[in-house]
Design a protein around this motif. Sequence first.
Motif, PDB file in Angstrom:
ATOM      1  N   ASN A 573       0.827  -1.200   0.000  1.00 49.03           N
ATOM      2  CA  ASN A 573       0.000   0.000   0.000  1.00 49.03           C
ATOM      3  C   ASN A 573       0.861   1.250   0.000  1.00 49.03           C
ATOM      4  O   ASN A 573       2.082   1.202   0.200  1.00 49.03           O
ATOM      5  N   ARG A 575       1.211   4.713   1.976  1.00 44.79           N
ATOM      6  CA  ARG A 575       0.872   5.282   3.274  1.00 44.79           C
ATOM      7  C   ARG A 575       1.363   6.721   3.322  1.00 44.79           C
ATOM      8  O   ARG A 575       2.556   6.988   3.111  1.00 44.79           O
ATOM      9  N   GLY A 606      -9.169   2.572   0.014  1.00 50.02           N
ATOM     10  CA  GLY A 606      -8.321   3.290   0.950  1.00 50.02           C
ATOM     11  C   GLY A 606      -9.053   3.625   2.233  1.00 50.02           C
ATOM     12  O   GLY A 606     -10.286   3.625   2.298  1.00 50.02           O
ATOM     13  N   THR A 621      -3.726  10.054   8.620  1.00 46.86           N
ATOM     14  CA  THR A 621      -3.073   8.964   7.905  1.00 46.86           C
ATOM     15  C   THR A 621      -3.968   8.491   6.763  1.00 46.86           C
ATOM     16  O   THR A 621      -5.133   8.177   6.976  1.00 46.86           O
ATOM     17  N   GLU A 623      -4.150   5.633   3.746  1.00 44.95           N
ATOM     18  CA  GLU A 623      -3.592   4.370   3.281  1.00 44.95           C
ATOM     19  C   GLU A 623      -4.392   3.907   2.067  1.00 44.95           C
ATOM     20  O   GLU A 623      -5.613   3.740   2.140  1.00 44.95           O
ATOM     21  N   PRO A 625      -4.373   0.905  -0.933  1.00 48.83           N
ATOM     22  CA  PRO A 625      -3.740  -0.318  -1.453  1.00 48.83           C
ATOM     23  C   PRO A 625      -3.198  -0.092  -2.861  1.00 48.83           C
ATOM     24  O   PRO A 625      -3.747   0.691  -3.648  1.00 48.83           O
TER      25      PRO A 625
END
Length: 636
Positions: A573, A575, A606, A621, A623, A625
């Motif tokens: 992923n 990040r 995400g 944050t 994230e 994939p």
Amino acid sequence: MTRRLRALAVGFELFALTLLGVAGFAVTIAAFAPGFGLGMLFLLPAPLLWGRTIAQVARQRTALLAGVSIAAPYQPAPPPPVRQADGWYRKDRVLYRSPYWPALMGRIEWLLGDNATWRDLGWMMIAPVTGGLLALAPALLIAAGIVLPFFGYPVGLLLIPVGFLNAEYAVRGAAAFNRRLLGGPFLRSNVDNVLPVRHPVKEWVAQALLPPLRLAVLLLTSLLAIPVFVATVLGFIAAYGLGLIFLVPMVLGDLRWLATWRRSLAHWSGPPIPAPYRPLPVLVANSEGLFQVGKSLYRTQRWAVWAQRFSWLTGDPATWREVLWRGLDPIVGGLLAGIPVAMIGYGIWGLVLPRITQTVLGAPRHDWYGAIDGNPWPAIPVGLLLAWIGIKIAPAAVRWHGRWSRVLLSPSAQAVLSQRVEQLTQTRADATAASASELRRIERDLHDGTQARLVALGMNLGAIERLLDTNPTAARELLAKTRESVGTALRELRELVRGIHPPVLAERGLADAVRALALDSPLSTVVSAHLPWRLPEPIEAAAYFGVAEALGNAAKHSGATKATVSMELTTENLRIVVGDNGKGGADPMRGSGLRGLAQRLGIFDGIVTISSPAGGPTELTLEIPCASSSPRTSTS
């Protein structure tokens, strides 16, 4: 001398606060058993809030007595539930007629989901024998120095000056302990970034003690499974034996709190366990105004909702897997968590400490602890060995405990498929809405800006054509204005294209595009990126606009002066962490920006998480994939 006497008095008060904390901890733990075990959830918020009051008093008194300011690190309270158009209140996938229950559930999730709550409970539990005992230690030394000479130990008089000389240092140590547990994480600022303070020795101690503490919490959940399973069995007997069928949804649904808690703790041994339950079907009235649930028709929505929830709970295999887990977890989970905890507890409190108290204080010796085969001296090395073994096997026990939890609490393949279908349906709707909104924005910008300017250009050219023969001077002036309008139209088109897909993103990639964003941001922004390869354009665009949204929110709402953007790409992923040194308190439920960002990333599977305690700092944050790991990010 006056300062030392005052420090002794402060030590007494700080110790008294820890005793008050023990009372709050006892009340909270006493409320957990009926709250989680018997489904009496209404008992949980009051003791937790009382514990927060005690912790807040400790913060205020520590600041007043020891001069150490401690900010309350609590997350903001959730907003009250909103009544929907049909008159119901919704919480997750359950409908409620009254706002009481959804408000209660939201309040419990807020309290239990806040790390500051558990830090408060940890302070209440250990403060009397750590920070509180440290604050009281000088007074104890002085008392021992006064008493020991009467028992034939005149050397004890030396303890009196030792107690007086160390009174201030003890208070400082106790205040630092209170700040460590009752405050937020320590931060230090440098020119480029905001970094946590590292303490290698404390980190090593935390790594050694954290797995046993986690096992103690897991052991508590396993013990709570006993009353939960008993309540489940009694509920089934009353429901199917005495005809009290209304108890079935209560014992199956309202007692899911314990399993949900255990799933949330699974991140200690791996990824969190997702909820395995099937989606609650949508209740729709037919042409006659009747609600159908299975083969039954209901005229009122209230009974239809109850029947639907009953069939939803009893027809879900995850429900019965959870019931089986309630019965087996006290045995399997209890042994996995209990053996290391028992080894550490008996080694320290059953062998080592009794022998020390027998030697130092002359306490009476009991036959069942503090001695090995009648000889007290091997108790210390044997106890230390038992504790060391318990600490060593604790990480493996945490992992095996997590594997056991996944056996019965993880979703089945069918549940995963159902949840995936629901998620795909929702994200498809979000993608359609986002696409339609973007098209409307482009159409509006073209219609209001570029199109109107091009129409004006056509009119100007017609006027120039008429003026060329009659008034060449006016024609030249109008031609100059037309040239300026052409440049303005080109700039508007470039800005429109940049809003759709920035050229720097297409030409130089995500890292340089984000650096360009940082240069335009009003905040002093530092960007660090580790992106070994380029991602598909849709993912890069989603990440770019996500960072732009986060930096824009930080500049508008946080009151920050500095921001950081960290990007790391792995085979699994992408990040991205966006942080700022603002006032914190960001809540996704109180604004549309973060929800829109989550919807944008949800199209690519995400997720968005935020940590924003009151007083800051804020850390967002993102994230996403990689395309290879997410079927929904395929560009084909």
